[in-house]
Every structure is written in structure tokens, then in C-alpha cells.
Enzyme design. Structure first.
Site, PDB file in Angstrom:
ATOM      1  N   CYS A   1       0.132  -5.828  -1.008  1.00 11.85           N
ATOM      2  CA  CYS A   1       0.687  -4.725  -1.792  1.00 11.85           C
ATOM      3  C   CYS A   1       2.204  -4.782  -1.858  1.00 11.85           C
ATOM      4  O   CYS A   1       2.806  -4.058  -2.654  1.00 11.85           O
ATOM      5  CB  CYS A   1       0.236  -3.382  -1.218  1.00 11.85           C
ATOM      6  SG  CYS A   1       0.924  -3.008   0.412  1.00 11.85           S
TER       7      CYS A   1
ATOM      8  N   GLU B   1      -2.153  -3.764 -11.338  1.00 14.24           N
ATOM      9  CA  GLU B   1      -1.943  -4.489 -10.090  1.00 14.24           C
ATOM     10  C   GLU B   1      -2.965  -5.629 -10.054  1.00 14.24           C
ATOM     11  O   GLU B   1      -4.163  -5.402  -9.863  1.00 14.24           O
ATOM     12  CB  GLU B   1      -2.129  -3.581  -8.880  1.00 14.24           C
ATOM     13  CG  GLU B   1      -1.868  -4.310  -7.570  1.00 14.24           C
ATOM     14  CD  GLU B   1      -2.170  -3.465  -6.338  1.00 14.24           C
ATOM     15  OE1 GLU B   1      -1.484  -3.639  -5.324  1.00 14.24           O
ATOM     16  OE2 GLU B   1      -3.096  -2.637  -6.400  1.00 14.24           O
TER      17      GLU B   1
END
Length: 500
Positions: free
Chosen positions: A282, A383
Site C-alpha cells: 500500500c 489501486e
């Protein structure tokens, strides 16, 4: 014979009783090597009950007892770091050096937990009124739970349970079902270090296990790291059930490169931050914003470096990047590259068809680099969680910062420049929780807290550091008046209490 990963409840291995198992695959070969037991509601309840019973004594244990056990755990973790890294590589696929780095970052939080006596010091004010003292203290919550992702199967659990148990709580961990072995091994080492039975429990499973933890009346708080949609669900559901929640979501981390930057350093950083751990983190840099005239030269330098990355099995010492976690995820990542040109991107490198000789059934994908990416492209908006780097162009610093701040994510960001004034302005103006100045992956050290803004965090607390200690404790204020031995009875006073 296929290995079976069971639960860890009450200080020992507990065979799965639900009859439901999930496959665990070696990403380098595509072969199912392990089955993991999925917990039923009753099995989750058993883990919570074990933790609740253990809290009766652990919550009252001394700081010295807790930290002694944690120091022993730290020593065992250090001695077994290679073994844990091998478990990570076998189930996640990341290269061994990267897996070792993950264990090292987890150790940082164990170090913090070993010094919890400093974090838990209270405050005392004497003589706030005549013979009146006021003390503030922090106490544990009870049973707390952690739900952790596949990309860091050892580090993220260690962002949670060492601090939680150091603060006097007991813990139920639900790790990712895709790579569960490392979490169980950590629990075994803690038991070896002397942790009482039931203080740390591990249950595996899917939505059944997660939802039971979110609704269980004896679970007081939930920590989560994962994608934004699931983080939002965790936060909404657990909060509705009266729980304290910290839910860390997804990211689209930008790196702003100004015209005065050292482009070689910026290119090195972009390649490392975008393609390390195959982009499955992340804090990966997935979008570079090149300002002014530097774009073409910067893209050339990134491409030159990216083409040299050696992709192969994580247990091969010469490999620099391993496979993705599952075939489904590999195909999803590849779809962003395959559709990029139609959305206006210039495809500089296309790794969507990459394979490794001798390991053709592995979950392989190569390096992809997309240039002149419009903000409307899916490769920019989503993402991706894979080795795909988008390069966007901006004419000015102001245009670049506006582009970054328009993103719904606000996890991490970085600026590369030699200009201290520009860097100072950036760190104040950018809307992200973690900022790097000539540092591409600004993951805070253990004694500072990790967390983003906007759709990258749901809840009020970041993870570990001071925020972690506050999340796993609740405050209490005690006001005390002791009569002087020379005083007589004070008598009854029905008026509002006076402080003087």
C-alpha cells in the site's frame, strides 16, 4: 501430502471443525501446497472466549511480566527470522530479501512494545485544590481483534498484536487465508516465550469469520489493513456494533519530481518504490508526476532501470522480483496494461505476457511502465496492487500538487527536489498522511504512527506508535481528596463540588 494450517486457540493448535478449507498456492509454481482451515462462527466464538478468559489475569498482569515475555519473543523472532521469511516466500511469493525486510519492520514494533512502560506512564497533578490530586491513566480494553492482508503476512500482524498485548489486552487475529502460516508461527514463538494461553489466538477463514468478529459483543476493538472498500465495510459494521475501529484502506501514492531534482536518484527511487515486492504494497509509488521538461528524460531513465530487473522465484537468490499472489490477481493487473493504450496511455513497457522458463504455471507478470497517463484512465484511478507505474505530466508545481490532492486516496506521497522551500511547501500543502522528501516510501519508524488520509483511513487512529498505544487503551481520570488526620468530619454539603 498437502500441509494443513489449523487455528491457534488457547495456546495450542486447534484442528478446523467446520469441514471447510481454502487453498494456499505457491505463486511461483501455481501448485496448491497447503490447505487452511476456515473457521465457523462457533470456532470464532471459542477463540474470543479463550481471549476473554485470559484477559481476567493478563489485564491485571504487571508491566514487568508483559515486557519480559515480549523481550523473549523478540529474541526468538530474531533467531527465527530466516524461517519466517521462508514461510512468507513460499506462500506470498516475494523474494527472500524482501521477506527478511518485512520481518525486520515487524521487529521495530516489538521493540516499541518492549518499552511500553514508557508509553503507559500516566499523569499526576497535585494540589489542584486543597488536598485534592488528579491522576490520568490508561487501561486496556479487553479482547481486541486484528484482520490483516496477504501482502505482509508477518509485518502487519506485528503492527497490531505486540502493542495490544503489551497494553494488557488479549488478541484474536484473522490473517489472510492466502498466506496463513507465518501468523501461526508467530503465535507458536510467543507461546514459547511464555505468553499465557489465550492471550493471542489465530483463526483463519473468510467473510464468516470476519463478520463474526465484527459483531461479537466481547470484541471491544478491531484493527484492519486492506483495500478501501473492505476498510469502509469494516469501519461501518464494527462501529455499528459499538466497537472502536482503525481501518487502513488502499492507496494511489504519487511521487512529484520537480525540474531541479537529481533525476538519477529519482529514477532509482521510482523503480524501487513501484516494483519492489511486485508492487503489492500500500506504500508503493504507483504514479509519478513529472513537472516541466523533465518527463522524457525521467521516463527513459526509469525504463532503462526497469528492464534490468530479474524476475523469478522468491527462493532464488538472484531474483529481484517474484510472482503475484494468485492467478486471478495476476490477470486483473494485466488487464490494466492491456487496456491502457485505448485509454490514451503511452505503453513504454508491457509486462502483461511475461513468463519464467521452467515455472510457466506461476503467477508471473513483468514490469509495466505507462507514460502520459490521463487522469481518466483506469490504470490511474484504481489501486492496481501490481508492478505497473503510471507517469503523468504537469507543467508547474501548482498543477502537480492539485493533481495529487484531487485523488480520493491520501496514504503516502513523496517529492524529489533540491529546493528546501519547495519541499517545505509540499509537506504542508499535500493531502496525505505520510510524506517523503527525497524518500520514495515514507513508512514511519515504529515510534511514529502509520496511516493515511481520505479514503486511505477509516477511524480516528493511525496504527502503531503513540496512536497505537492510545487505540488499545482507554483513558481514566481519578480525582482524590484525603482528609488531613487533624481534620474533623466535613459535614454534608449539597452544593456543587468546589475546587477551592
Amino acid at each position: 501430502m498437502t500441509k494443513i494450517v489449523n487455528h491457534w486457540i488457547g495456546g495450542k493448535s486447534a484442528e478446523g471443525a467446520s469441514g471447510t478449507f481454502g487453498p494456499v498456492t505457491d505463486p511461483a509454481t501455481g501448485v496448491v501446497t497447503t490447505k487452511v482451515a476456515f473457521a465457523s462462527v462457533d470456532e470464532v466464538d471459542a477463540a474470543v472466549a479463550s481471549a476473554k478468559e485470559a484477559f481476567l489475569t493478563w489485564g491485571q498482569s504487571s508491566l514487568a511480566q508483559r515486557t519480559t515475555i515480549l523481550f523473549r519473543f523478540r529474541a526468538l523472532l530474531d533467531a527465527h527470522r530466516d524461517e519466517i521469511a521462508e514461510l512468507i516466500t513460499a506462500e506470498h511469493g516475494k523474494v527472500h530479501s524482501d521477506a527478511l525486510g518485512e520481518v525486520a519492520r515487524g521487529l521495530e514494533i516489538v521493540d516499541l512494545a518492549c518499552g511500553i512502560n514508557v508509553q503507559l506512564k500516566g499523569e499526576l497533578s497535585t494540589q489542584v485544590a486543597s488536598r485534592v490530586d488528579v491522576a490520568s491513566l490508561r487501561q486496556p480494553l479487553g479482547v481486541v481483534a486484528g484482520i490483516t492482508p496477504f501482502n505482509f503476512p508477518a509485518m502487519v500482524p506485528m503492527w497490531m498484536f505486540p502493542l495490544a498485548i503489551a497494553c494488557g489486552n488479549t488478541f484474536v487475529l484473522k490473517p489472510s487465508e492466502k498466506d496463513p502460516s507465518a501468523s501461526v508461527r508467530l503465535a507458536e514463538l510467543l507461546t514459547e516465550a511464555g505468553l499465557p494461553d489465550g492471550v493471542l489466538n489465530v483463526v483463519h477463514g473468510d467473510k464468516v469469520a470476519v463478520d463474526r468478529l465484527l459483531e461479537h459483543p466481547d470484541v471491544k476493538a478491531v484493527s484492519f489493513v486492506g483495500s478501501t472498500p473492505i476498510a469502509r465495510y469494516i469501519h461501518t459494521t464494527a462501529s455499528a456494533n459499538g466497537k472502536r475501529v482503525q481501518a487502513l484502506g488502499g492507496a494511489k501514492n504519487h511521487m512529484l519530481v520537480l525540474p531541479d531534482a537529481d533525476l538519477d536518484a529519482a529514477a532509482d527511487a521510482a523503480v524501487s518504490a513501484a516494483y519492489g515486492s511486485a508492487g503489492e504494497r500500500c506504500m508503493a509509488i504507483s504514479a509519478v508526476v513529472a513537472v516541466g521538461s523533465v518527463g522524457d528524460e525521467l521516463v527513459d531513465k526509469i525504463r532503462e532501470r526497469a528492464e534490468k530487473i530479474k524476475i523469478g522465484p522468491g527462493n532464488d537468490p538472484t531474483s529481484e522480483m517474484g510472482p503475484l499472489i494468485t492467478k486471478v490477481h495476476r490477470d486483473k493487473v494485466a488487464s490494466y496494461v492491456e487496456g491502457a493504450a485505448a485509454e490514451g496511455c503511452e505503453v513504454v513497457l508491457d509486462g502483461s505476457g511475461y513468463t519464467v522458463d521452467g515455472f510457466e504455471d506461476g503467477h508471473w507478470i513483468g514490469i509495466s511502465l505507462l507514460d502520459k497517463v490521463p487522469t481518466s484512465a483506469k490504470a490511474y484511478q484504481d489501486e492496481i496492487f501490481g508492478p505497473v507505474l503510471c507517469v503523468l505530466r504537469a507543467e508547474t508545481y501548482e498543477e502537480g500538487i492539485a493533481l495529487i490532492n484531487a485523488s480520493p486516496f491520501g496514504n503516502g506521497t513523496a517529492i524529489f527536489t533540491r529546493d528546501g522551500g519547495a519541499a517545505r511547501r509540499f509537506q504542508l500543502e499535500v493531502e496525505a498522511g505520510m510524506v517523503g522528501v527525497n524518500v520514495p516510501i515514507p513508512v514511519p519508524v515504529g515510534y511514529h504512527s502509520f496511516g493515511g488520509w481520505k479514503d486511505s483511513l477509516f477511524g480516528d487512529h493511525h496504527i502503531y506508535g503513540n496512536d497505537g498505544t492510545h487505540f488499545y487503551t482507554r483513558g481514566k481520570v481519578v480525582t482524590t481528596r484525603w482528609p488531613d488526620p487533624a481534620d474533623g468530619p466535613a459535614g454534608v454539603d449539597l452544593g456543587f463540588p468546589r475546587n477551592h
